[in-house]
Design a protein around this motif. Structure first.
Motif, PDB file in Angstrom:
ATOM      1  N   ASP A  12     -15.970  12.274  28.626  1.00 40.18           N
ATOM      2  CA  ASP A  12     -15.542  11.626  27.390  1.00 40.18           C
ATOM      3  C   ASP A  12     -16.050  10.185  27.365  1.00 40.18           C
ATOM      4  O   ASP A  12     -16.196   9.548  28.421  1.00 40.18           O
ATOM      5  CB  ASP A  12     -14.019  11.645  27.289  1.00 40.18           C
ATOM      6  CG  ASP A  12     -13.494  13.038  26.936  1.00 40.18           C
ATOM      7  OD1 ASP A  12     -14.293  13.997  26.905  1.00 40.18           O
ATOM      8  OD2 ASP A  12     -12.271  13.165  26.707  1.00 40.18           O
ATOM      9  N   PRO A  13     -16.297   9.636  26.185  1.00 40.60           N
ATOM     10  CA  PRO A  13     -16.880   8.295  26.102  1.00 40.60           C
ATOM     11  C   PRO A  13     -16.095   7.217  26.830  1.00 40.60           C
ATOM     12  O   PRO A  13     -16.681   6.283  27.386  1.00 40.60           O
ATOM     13  CB  PRO A  13     -16.921   8.026  24.591  1.00 40.60           C
ATOM     14  CG  PRO A  13     -17.013   9.386  23.973  1.00 40.60           C
ATOM     15  CD  PRO A  13     -16.185  10.275  24.857  1.00 40.60           C
ATOM     16  N   ASP A  14     -14.757   7.327  26.850  1.00 43.46           N
ATOM     17  CA  ASP A  14     -13.971   6.283  27.494  1.00 43.46           C
ATOM     18  C   ASP A  14     -13.530   6.663  28.915  1.00 43.46           C
ATOM     19  O   ASP A  14     -12.719   5.959  29.515  1.00 43.46           O
ATOM     20  CB  ASP A  14     -12.758   5.901  26.655  1.00 43.46           C
ATOM     21  CG  ASP A  14     -11.848   7.074  26.338  1.00 43.46           C
ATOM     22  OD1 ASP A  14     -12.248   8.238  26.593  1.00 43.46           O
ATOM     23  OD2 ASP A  14     -10.732   6.845  25.831  1.00 43.46           O
ATOM     24  N   THR A  15     -14.059   7.750  29.440  1.00 48.67           N
ATOM     25  CA  THR A  15     -13.853   8.076  30.858  1.00 48.67           C
ATOM     26  C   THR A  15     -14.911   7.335  31.672  1.00 48.67           C
ATOM     27  O   THR A  15     -16.097   7.407  31.365  1.00 48.67           O
ATOM     28  CB  THR A  15     -13.940   9.590  31.097  1.00 48.67           C
ATOM     29  OG1 THR A  15     -12.786  10.205  30.507  1.00 48.67           O
ATOM     30  CG2 THR A  15     -13.979   9.934  32.575  1.00 48.67           C
ATOM     31  N   THR A  16     -14.477   6.615  32.687  1.00 49.16           N
ATOM     32  CA  THR A  16     -15.386   5.758  33.454  1.00 49.16           C
ATOM     33  C   THR A  16     -15.358   6.127  34.938  1.00 49.16           C
ATOM     34  O   THR A  16     -14.438   6.797  35.411  1.00 49.16           O
ATOM     35  CB  THR A  16     -15.013   4.273  33.295  1.00 49.16           C
ATOM     36  OG1 THR A  16     -13.672   4.079  33.769  1.00 49.16           O
ATOM     37  CG2 THR A  16     -15.107   3.840  31.833  1.00 49.16           C
ATOM     38  N   PHE A  17     -16.379   5.628  35.642  1.00 48.58           N
ATOM     39  CA  PHE A  17     -16.536   5.931  37.067  1.00 48.58           C
ATOM     40  C   PHE A  17     -16.760   4.627  37.822  1.00 48.58           C
ATOM     41  O   PHE A  17     -17.736   3.914  37.590  1.00 48.58           O
ATOM     42  CB  PHE A  17     -17.701   6.903  37.285  1.00 48.58           C
ATOM     43  CG  PHE A  17     -17.480   8.224  36.598  1.00 48.58           C
ATOM     44  CD1 PHE A  17     -16.883   9.265  37.273  1.00 48.58           C
ATOM     45  CD2 PHE A  17     -17.824   8.392  35.263  1.00 48.58           C
ATOM     46  CE1 PHE A  17     -16.643  10.477  36.631  1.00 48.58           C
ATOM     47  CE2 PHE A  17     -17.588   9.593  34.607  1.00 48.58           C
ATOM     48  CZ  PHE A  17     -16.993  10.642  35.292  1.00 48.58           C
ATOM     49  N   GLU A  18     -15.854   4.342  38.708  1.00 44.67           N
ATOM     50  CA  GLU A  18     -15.863   3.101  39.476  1.00 44.67           C
ATOM     51  C   GLU A  18     -16.913   3.160  40.578  1.00 44.67           C
ATOM     52  O   GLU A  18     -17.325   4.249  41.018  1.00 44.67           O
ATOM     53  CB  GLU A  18     -14.472   2.915  40.082  1.00 44.67           C
ATOM     54  CG  GLU A  18     -14.206   1.578  40.746  1.00 44.67           C
ATOM     55  CD  GLU A  18     -12.787   1.518  41.298  1.00 44.67           C
ATOM     56  OE1 GLU A  18     -12.431   0.459  41.848  1.00 44.67           O
ATOM     57  OE2 GLU A  18     -12.045   2.512  41.186  1.00 44.67           O
ATOM     58  N   ASP A  19     -17.330   1.982  41.049  1.00 42.86           N
ATOM     59  CA  ASP A  19     -18.231   1.919  42.198  1.00 42.86           C
ATOM     60  C   ASP A  19     -17.668   2.747  43.344  1.00 42.86           C
ATOM     61  O   ASP A  19     -16.484   2.617  43.710  1.00 42.86           O
ATOM     62  CB  ASP A  19     -18.395   0.462  42.644  1.00 42.86           C
ATOM     63  CG  ASP A  19     -19.174   0.344  43.941  1.00 42.86           C
ATOM     64  OD1 ASP A  19     -20.396   0.520  43.919  1.00 42.86           O
ATOM     65  OD2 ASP A  19     -18.524   0.096  44.982  1.00 42.86           O
ATOM     66  N   GLU A  20     -18.513   3.583  43.918  1.00 39.72           N
ATOM     67  CA  GLU A  20     -18.041   4.549  44.912  1.00 39.72           C
ATOM     68  C   GLU A  20     -17.435   3.883  46.148  1.00 39.72           C
ATOM     69  O   GLU A  20     -16.382   4.296  46.640  1.00 39.72           O
ATOM     70  CB  GLU A  20     -19.193   5.474  45.326  1.00 39.72           C
ATOM     71  CG  GLU A  20     -19.725   6.346  44.210  1.00 39.72           C
ATOM     72  CD  GLU A  20     -20.918   5.775  43.475  1.00 39.72           C
ATOM     73  OE1 GLU A  20     -21.649   6.535  42.821  1.00 39.72           O
ATOM     74  OE2 GLU A  20     -21.112   4.531  43.545  1.00 39.72           O
TER      75      GLU A  20
END
Length: 634
Positions: free
Chosen positions: A213-221
């Protein structure tokens, strides 16, 4: 199965050691008995649920290896291997899946709801944990939730992990509406010891080339992993396994940035690890040892493993910990899953040859004859039937033949005139621009990449990879015959200069010494003039790129970087595309979607025929054909 069990003597010994039934050398734990944990794992099975045929190099008794065909892989063999290995290892065992269960065959979304078949087969193993890969997001957050709901049906309730995903406010997986469905970590107890499991999802790749989804984000691993490791250690958990779907090279770099990680069970890069003997056996080329030993930022041992791809390998790792939870030792092997029946030159081996082959398998230490698990085979059967029905279903109507022609022109060098009708071969469009069906396939790659997989500027399909023309009422099986080789799509970032070199590679593979018609380049979003009489490196001119936003054609900019969607075969240099083979790893990405499935998606996006209600396929506008003009060889 005797060879299979003989190979587990060491496994049993380690289990006895962990149970205190064998003596061990005292380590840093001041004489405390070491603790041994067995990890069984797979990754990147990508909806490969059926077995497949493979050719190995084995000794049939003559003292030299010969080519031997054998059934291999398939999720029913995975389930059988997990069951046998877990039984041999004893109670201190964890069964792990390091992500990318989804996308790659028709089982993903043509055998029921997206991921339904994968979840059903995964539940025959009952994994202790599953980490989210990038392809778990290919149908958006809602599609992922549907898959995870299916995975939680029945008694298994496999936990899904990712410490660095943050679901958007509107996501079906936002904690407010799906609490606990995806967790950053879990703690499981084995042999009275708590084991921390932390999940990681490759960040940039998932956001750029999948469909969260557009507002689902992924943080620095690294940031997310260290935060979760610290939280677990604060609870007294001193044995940490990172289930990392970020790739083998990234895992090695990540280990040195972290403190407190003991094991990394990886995925994403489809890496085969193990002894060099794997190459001699014809399995594949290992990228490193199994396990690969590294160190964290404190200088402590970290053991890194991965289990290749497509349900072909089950990894088995034994890790020995001291009383403080630090790694004393780790060892293991990849189990390459094969059947028990061989053929040599299409014929069954003699009794003597069979005995020699069985001995060769047992001596390998990595090949394991494994009968499919009966319950898993039964679970697969209804999905096999659905795929079979889908293959017979009508999927499109083609009122005028989509002509197939490898190379433009009228001479025999144009190739495959017999694959299309006399009327097709007489069409000026085909003589001047080449095959309609090849051009449509390239266009399908481009349009679907732009809609679903992070975008592309151009796409490439070599002529010989497309095998039949289409006309009339078209079934799914007909579409599969268009693209029968099961290639995956890759995205490469290449310069305009490399684009020109790529096209010249294709022309040289056709018109150079010992050339053939198969490599002729069909491109989408790209057009050019061809002079087959010119010297090597000068056959392509006036290259233009189509701007997807304005539909305007502009000259190729040799300094600009373009996103190319291309088959894995060509991306690795197949058909003579050496320029693509030389593109470094930092500029290539395995999208992991099946070529035929992309073509199905393109077909489904076309306008419907009023009479049949099916998608209507017509030749593309001539302005979209990549060969704008063609001068035939003398």
């Amino acid at each position: 199965m005797s060879g299979f069990w003989k190979s587990h003597v060491r496994t049993v010994a380690w289990a006895l050691l962990a149970a205190g039934l064998l003596s061990s050398c005292a380590g840093p734990g001041e004489g405390a008995r070491p603790y041994t944990l067995t990890l069984l794992h797979i990754n990147d099975h990508h909806s490969h649920l059926e077995p497949q045929s493979r050719t190995l190099q084995l000794d049939a008794g003559a003292g030299a290896p010969v080519a031997v065909a054998v059934d291999s892989a398939g999720f029913a063999r995975v389930a059988a291997a997990f069951e046998a290995l877990a039984r041999a290892a004893g109670p201190q065992v964890l069964k792990l899946h390091a992500g990318d269960a989804l996308t790659g065959t028709l089982y993903f979304n043509r055998a029921g709801a997206a991921g339904e078949a994968d979840a059903a087969l995964m539940n025959t193993v009952c994994f202790d944990a599953f980490t989210l890969g990038n392809h778990e997001f290919d149908k958006g957050d809602a599609g992922l939730k549907g898959f995870l709901d299916a995975l939680s049906q029945g008694p298994c309730k496999t936990p899904a992990l990712s410490a660095n995903v943050h679901f958007g406010a509107g996501s079906a997986l936002h904690p407010s509406r799906a609490p606990g469905v995806v967790r950053p970590s879990i703690v499981l107890e084995r042999g009275g010891q708590p084991i921390g499991l932390v999940g990681l999802t490759v960040a940039q790749k998932t956001k750029a080339s999948s469909s969260p989804d557009p507002d689902t984000t992924f943080e620095d691993e690294a940031t997310a992993a260290q935060r979760e490791i610290d939280r677990l250690r604060a609870q007294g958990v001193n044995k940490i396994v990172l289930m990392s779907h970020i790739g083998y090279g990234n895992d090695q770099r990540l280990a040195g940035r972290l403190s407190g990680v003991d094991v990394i069970v990886g995925g994403d890069s489809h890496t085969l690890l193990g002894p060099q003997q794997l190459q001699a056996l014809g399995v594949g080329s290992p990228a490193g040892p199994y396990p690969t030993r590294s160190t964290d930022r404190d200088g402590k041992t970290v053991c890194i493993v991965q289990a290749w791809e497509y349900a072909q390998v089950v990894g088995e790792l034994q890790v020995q910990f001291d009383a403080q939870g630090d790694v004393l030792a780790c060892e293991g092997r990849p189990h390459v899953l094969i059947g028990e029946h061989f053929t040599i030159g299409g014929k069954a081996p003699s009794d003597a040859e069979s005995r020699a082959l069985q001995a060769s398998v047992a001596a390998s230490g990595v090949l394991h004859a494994t009968a499919p698990h009966a319950a898993a085979a039964a679970a697969l059967q209804p999905y096999q039937e659905r795929v079979a029905r889908f293959n017979q279903a009508l999927v499109a109507t083609v009122p005028a033949e989509l002509c197939m022609r490898r190379v433009p022109g009228t001479t025999a060098r144009s190739g495959d005139h017999s694959q299309s009708s006399v009327a097709c071969n007489a069409l000026p469009r085909v003589r001047e621009h080449g095959g309609d069906i090849q051009q449509m396939v390239a266009q399908a790659y481009l349009e679907i990449a732009q809609a679903r997989y992070g975008g592309a500027d151009i796409a490439l399909q070599s002529a010989g990879g497309v095998r039949v023309a289409l006309q009339g009422q078209v079934t799914a099986a007909d579409v599969m015959q268009v693209l029968p080789f099961g290639n995956m799509l890759h995205r490469l970032d290449i310069t305009g200069g490399e684009v020109q070199s790529m096209l010249e590679d294709g022309m040289e593979a056709v018109y150079g010494p010992r050339g053939s018609t198969g490599p002729y380049p069909y491109a989408a979003g790209l057009r050019f003039d061809v002079d087959a009489t010119a010297a090597q490196g000068q056959r392509v001119s006036h290259i233009e790129v189509r701007d997807a936003r304005t539909a305007a054609w502009v000259p190729l900019d040799k300094a600009r970087t373009y996103r190319l969607f291309v088959l894995s075969f060509n991306a690795r240099g197949g058909d003579g595309y050496k320029t693509l083979a030389a593109v470094p790893a930092a500029r290539r990405m395995d999208i992991g979607v099946l070529d035929a499935d992309v073509f199905f998606s393109y077909i489904e996006s076309q306008p419907k025929d009023a009479a049949s209600g099916l998608p209507l396929l017509k030749p593309l506008d001539p302005s979209l054909y990549s060969t704008r003009s063609f001068k035939a060889p003398n």
